[in-house]
Design a protein around this motif. Structure first.
Motif, PDB file in Angstrom:
ATOM      1  N   THR A  41       7.450   4.972   0.406  1.00  0.00           N
ATOM      2  CA  THR A  41       7.342   6.432   0.129  1.00  0.00           C
ATOM      3  C   THR A  41       6.938   6.953  -1.246  1.00  0.00           C
ATOM      4  OG1 THR A  41       9.675   6.850  -0.410  1.00  0.00           O
ATOM      5  CG2 THR A  41       9.486   6.849   2.061  1.00  0.00           C
ATOM      6  N   GLN A  52      12.349  -2.197   2.012  1.00  0.00           N
ATOM      7  CA  GLN A  52      13.808  -1.408   1.879  1.00  0.00           C
ATOM      8  C   GLN A  52      14.414  -1.538   0.239  1.00  0.00           C
ATOM      9  OE1 GLN A  52      14.369   0.916   3.964  1.00  0.00           O
ATOM     10  NE2 GLN A  52      16.027   1.563   2.756  1.00  0.00           N
ATOM     11  N   HIS A  55      12.770   0.440  -1.967  1.00  0.00           N
ATOM     12  CA  HIS A  55      13.148   1.888  -1.743  1.00  0.00           C
ATOM     13  C   HIS A  55      14.626   2.159  -2.362  1.00  0.00           C
ATOM     14  CE1 HIS A  55      13.030   5.798   0.290  1.00  0.00           C
ATOM     15  NE2 HIS A  55      14.415   5.402   0.816  1.00  0.00           N
ATOM     16  N   GLU A  56      15.464   1.300  -2.184  1.00  0.00           N
ATOM     17  CA  GLU A  56      16.947   1.444  -2.638  1.00  0.00           C
ATOM     18  C   GLU A  56      16.921   1.565  -4.192  1.00  0.00           C
ATOM     19  OE1 GLU A  56      19.218  -1.463  -0.793  1.00  0.00           O
ATOM     20  OE2 GLU A  56      18.938  -0.606   1.109  1.00  0.00           O
ATOM     21  N   LYS A  58      14.378   2.537  -6.151  1.00  0.00           N
ATOM     22  CA  LYS A  58      13.776   3.662  -6.851  1.00  0.00           C
ATOM     23  C   LYS A  58      14.722   4.759  -6.317  1.00  0.00           C
ATOM     24  CE  LYS A  58      10.171   4.037  -4.024  1.00  0.00           C
ATOM     25  NZ  LYS A  58       8.901   4.585  -3.298  1.00  0.00           N
ATOM     26  N   SER A  59      15.691   4.935  -5.335  1.00  0.00           N
ATOM     27  CA  SER A  59      16.551   5.736  -5.245  1.00  0.00           C
ATOM     28  C   SER A  59      17.645   5.582  -6.439  1.00  0.00           C
ATOM     29  CB  SER A  59      17.121   5.610  -4.075  1.00  0.00           C
ATOM     30  OG  SER A  59      16.545   6.064  -3.081  1.00  0.00           O
ATOM     31  N   PHE A  60      17.987   4.232  -6.849  1.00  0.00           N
ATOM     32  CA  PHE A  60      18.988   4.153  -7.927  1.00  0.00           C
ATOM     33  C   PHE A  60      18.345   4.849  -9.483  1.00  0.00           C
ATOM     34  CE2 PHE A  60      19.943   1.193 -11.542  1.00  0.00           C
ATOM     35  CZ  PHE A  60      21.300   1.560 -11.602  1.00  0.00           C
ATOM     36  N   GLU A  62      16.030   6.912  -9.876  1.00  0.00           N
ATOM     37  CA  GLU A  62      15.327   8.024  -9.912  1.00  0.00           C
ATOM     38  C   GLU A  62      15.962   9.211 -10.914  1.00  0.00           C
ATOM     39  OE1 GLU A  62      13.639  11.646  -6.882  1.00  0.00           O
ATOM     40  OE2 GLU A  62      15.137  10.361  -6.077  1.00  0.00           O
ATOM     41  N   ASN A  66      14.738  11.246 -14.242  1.00  0.00           N
ATOM     42  CA  ASN A  66      14.495  12.690 -14.071  1.00  0.00           C
ATOM     43  C   ASN A  66      15.347  13.681 -15.069  1.00  0.00           C
ATOM     44  OD1 ASN A  66      12.620  12.797 -12.114  1.00  0.00           O
ATOM     45  ND2 ASN A  66      14.172  12.578 -10.370  1.00  0.00           N
TER      46      ASN A  66
END
Length: 81
Positions: A41, A52, A55-56, A58-60, A62, A66
């Motif tokens: 994504t 996957q 993806h996990e 990137k979620s960690f 992020e 930011n």
């Protein structure tokens, strides 16, 4: 298996143009499809067609990216022959 190579290094230029970036990575893929599978994504929306674990990851990371004190620059390119 879709990553052909990864090269990493620390910023060491004396020109003062690093804009605060301290690390660089070049991730090489065998095809744009392999790159898209890795990126996931927002390029690919169906979870069966992206990594996957990445993806996990990137979620960690992020929240760290930011928080205003860290940053990331992604620059995809096709190497010239």
């Amino acid at each position: 298996p879709y990553i052909a190579s990864i090269i990493a290094g620390s910023q060491n230029s004396l020109e003062g143009l690093s804009k605060g970036y301290e690390q660089g990575f070049i991730v090489t893929f065998r095809s744009e499809g392999d790159r898209n599978y890795y990126v996931g994504t927002p390029v690919v929306s169906d979870p069966q067609y992206y990594d996957q674990l990445h993806h996990e990851f990137k979620s960690f990371v992020e929240p760290f990216l930011n928080d205003g004190s860290n940053g990331v620059l992604v620059f995809d390119f096709r190497a010239a022959p």
